[in-house]
Design an enzyme around this catalytic site. Structure first.
Site, mmCIF file in Angstrom:
data_model
loop_
_atom_site.group_PDB
_atom_site.id
_atom_site.type_symbol
_atom_site.label_atom_id
_atom_site.label_comp_id
_atom_site.label_asym_id
_atom_site.label_seq_id
_atom_site.Cartn_x
_atom_site.Cartn_y
_atom_site.Cartn_z
ATOM 1 C CG MET A 1 -1.838 -1.196 1.336
ATOM 2 S SD MET A 1 -3.038 -1.278 0.016
ATOM 3 C CE MET A 1 -4.290 -0.188 0.627
ATOM 4 C CB THR A 2 3.635 2.434 -0.490
ATOM 5 O OG1 THR A 2 4.361 3.640 -0.389
ATOM 6 C CG2 THR A 2 4.492 1.405 -1.184
#
Length: 195
Positions: A1-2
């Site tokens: 999640m980035t």
């Protein structure tokens, strides 16, 4: 999640990232630094589990320094990438994988380098790379704007656009960007600077 970005330029390398750390559907932090500067010639951008990445970076920095002290000269970017990939692979072999993907970016006597290392120990060398949940969106920007003759300033703007595009559509990316530039080395021979 980035979203993390690495771009090779004619003048060095540029790394960029968003600042959001997610805990499932909860935003755990809005000020996370996902780019770790190892020294003036090498930095690592992280995607994946933060604690695993921090451990790998600390061990890599210490090992690099030890090797440099033993042999009397620093590791190249390729050697540093292989070192961190070997550490990641050792975790996988011991059934305790490090859940990370890393962009290892730096400059050495052979030029500028962007290497992608993952938990399997694999390394790929790229002109530009993206990783994390926002990577598919960021790649659209990178593919359309990158060329082999860009400067660090142009790469900073491309990286910023790629991260912002990812933040617009990826819920795991957000809260601004961090950008790090590592310029090419200038060596001095007999008192005369050369590049």
């Amino acid at each position: 999640m980035t979203t993390i970005i690495g771009i090779k330029t004619t003048e060095g390398v540029v790394l960029a990232s968003d600042k959001r750390a997610s805990k499932g559907f909860f935003i755990g932090s809005k000020i996370v630094q996902k780019i770790a500067k190892i020294d003036d010639t090498l930095a690592i951008a992280i995607a994946g589990q933060l604690s695993d990445a921090e451990h790998l970076i600390k061990v890599t920095a210490a090992e690099r320094k030890l090797i440099e002290l033993r042999r009397g000269f620093p590791l190249s970017v390729k050697e540093s990438s292989r070192l961190i990939a070997n550490l990641a692979y050792s975790g996988l072999r011991n059934y305790q994988p490090y859940y990370v993907e890393l962009l290892v970016a730096g400059v050495d006597s052979t030029g500028s380098h962007i290497n992608v290392a993952d938990m399997s120990g694999a390394i790929t060398t790229e002109d530009f790379a993206a990783s994390g949940s926002g990577a598919p969106i960021a790649y659209g920007v990178l593919e359309s704007l990158y060329n082999k003759n860009i400067t660090n300033e142009e790469a900073k703007e491309i990286a910023r656009k790629a991260v912002f595009a990812a933040m617009e559509r990826d819920p795991g990316s957000g809260n601004g960007t961090d950008i790090l530039v590592i310029p090419k080395l200038i060596s001095v021979t007999a008192g005369q600077p050369t590049s």
